[in-house]
Design a protein around this motif. Structure first.
Motif, PDB file in Angstrom:
ATOM      1  N   UNK A  21       9.723 -50.721  26.297  1.00  0.00           N
ATOM      2  CA  UNK A  21      10.846 -50.814  26.560  1.00  0.00           C
ATOM      3  C   UNK A  21      11.467 -49.476  25.886  1.00  0.00           C
ATOM      4  N   UNK A  22      12.741 -49.437  26.250  1.00  0.00           N
ATOM      5  CA  UNK A  22      12.925 -48.337  25.378  1.00  0.00           C
ATOM      6  C   UNK A  22      14.054 -48.687  24.112  1.00  0.00           C
ATOM      7  N   UNK A  23      14.751 -48.199  23.541  1.00  0.00           N
ATOM      8  CA  UNK A  23      15.673 -48.707  22.124  1.00  0.00           C
ATOM      9  C   UNK A  23      16.753 -48.447  22.963  1.00  0.00           C
ATOM     10  N   UNK A  24      17.247 -49.170  23.147  1.00  0.00           N
ATOM     11  CA  UNK A  24      18.988 -48.774  23.798  1.00  0.00           C
ATOM     12  C   UNK A  24      20.103 -48.191  22.715  1.00  0.00           C
ATOM     13  N   UNK A  25      19.583 -48.443  21.255  1.00  0.00           N
ATOM     14  CA  UNK A  25      20.765 -48.036  20.494  1.00  0.00           C
ATOM     15  C   UNK A  25      19.887 -46.439  20.071  1.00  0.00           C
TER      16      UNK A  25
END
Length: 118
Positions: A21-25
């Motif tokens: 997934x992606x790191x939203x931070x």
């Protein structure tokens, strides 16, 4: 050599991401760098792309998925990229192998700089 390409020429972004997934931070931090306009920030490295097989108008991301998401979120239309011309990417499996190779080389360079105190 770096090139500028239209953000819409990047395709299948979520399919080409090898992480879970992606790191939203990370995306939020990058978005702040992109937020000042429609240009790709000079302080960021170019994204790495390769031509999508059988398609002269679209690219697959090799490296830069978080930067892509941040650019897309902030309305950036042109991306600074390095285009790999290896001719070996025929499908997603080839792309993922190329991504792993590129990532390993980047980690090795970073470790070398760290060891040298650069």
């Amino acid at each position: 050599m770096d090139y500028f390409i239209n953000i819409d020429s990047i395709c299948d972004v979520d399919q080409t991401q090898i992480r879970e997934g992606y790191d939203s931070g990370v995306i939020a931090d990058l978005s702040m760098m992109f937020a000042d306009g429609n240009e790709y920030p000079d302080e960021l490295p170019p994204m790495t792309v390769t031509q999508k097989p059988g398609d002269d108008f679209h690219y697959w991301l090799v490296d830069g998925h978080h930067r892509y998401k941040a650019a897309k979120n902030t309305g950036v239309t042109k991306l600074r990229v390095k285009i790999l011309d290896d001719g070996e990417v025929n499908d997603l499996d080839d792309l993922r192998f190329l991504q792993a190779t590129e990532n390993a080389e980047a980690v090795a360079r970073a470790m070398e700089k760290y060891a040298l105190g650069i």
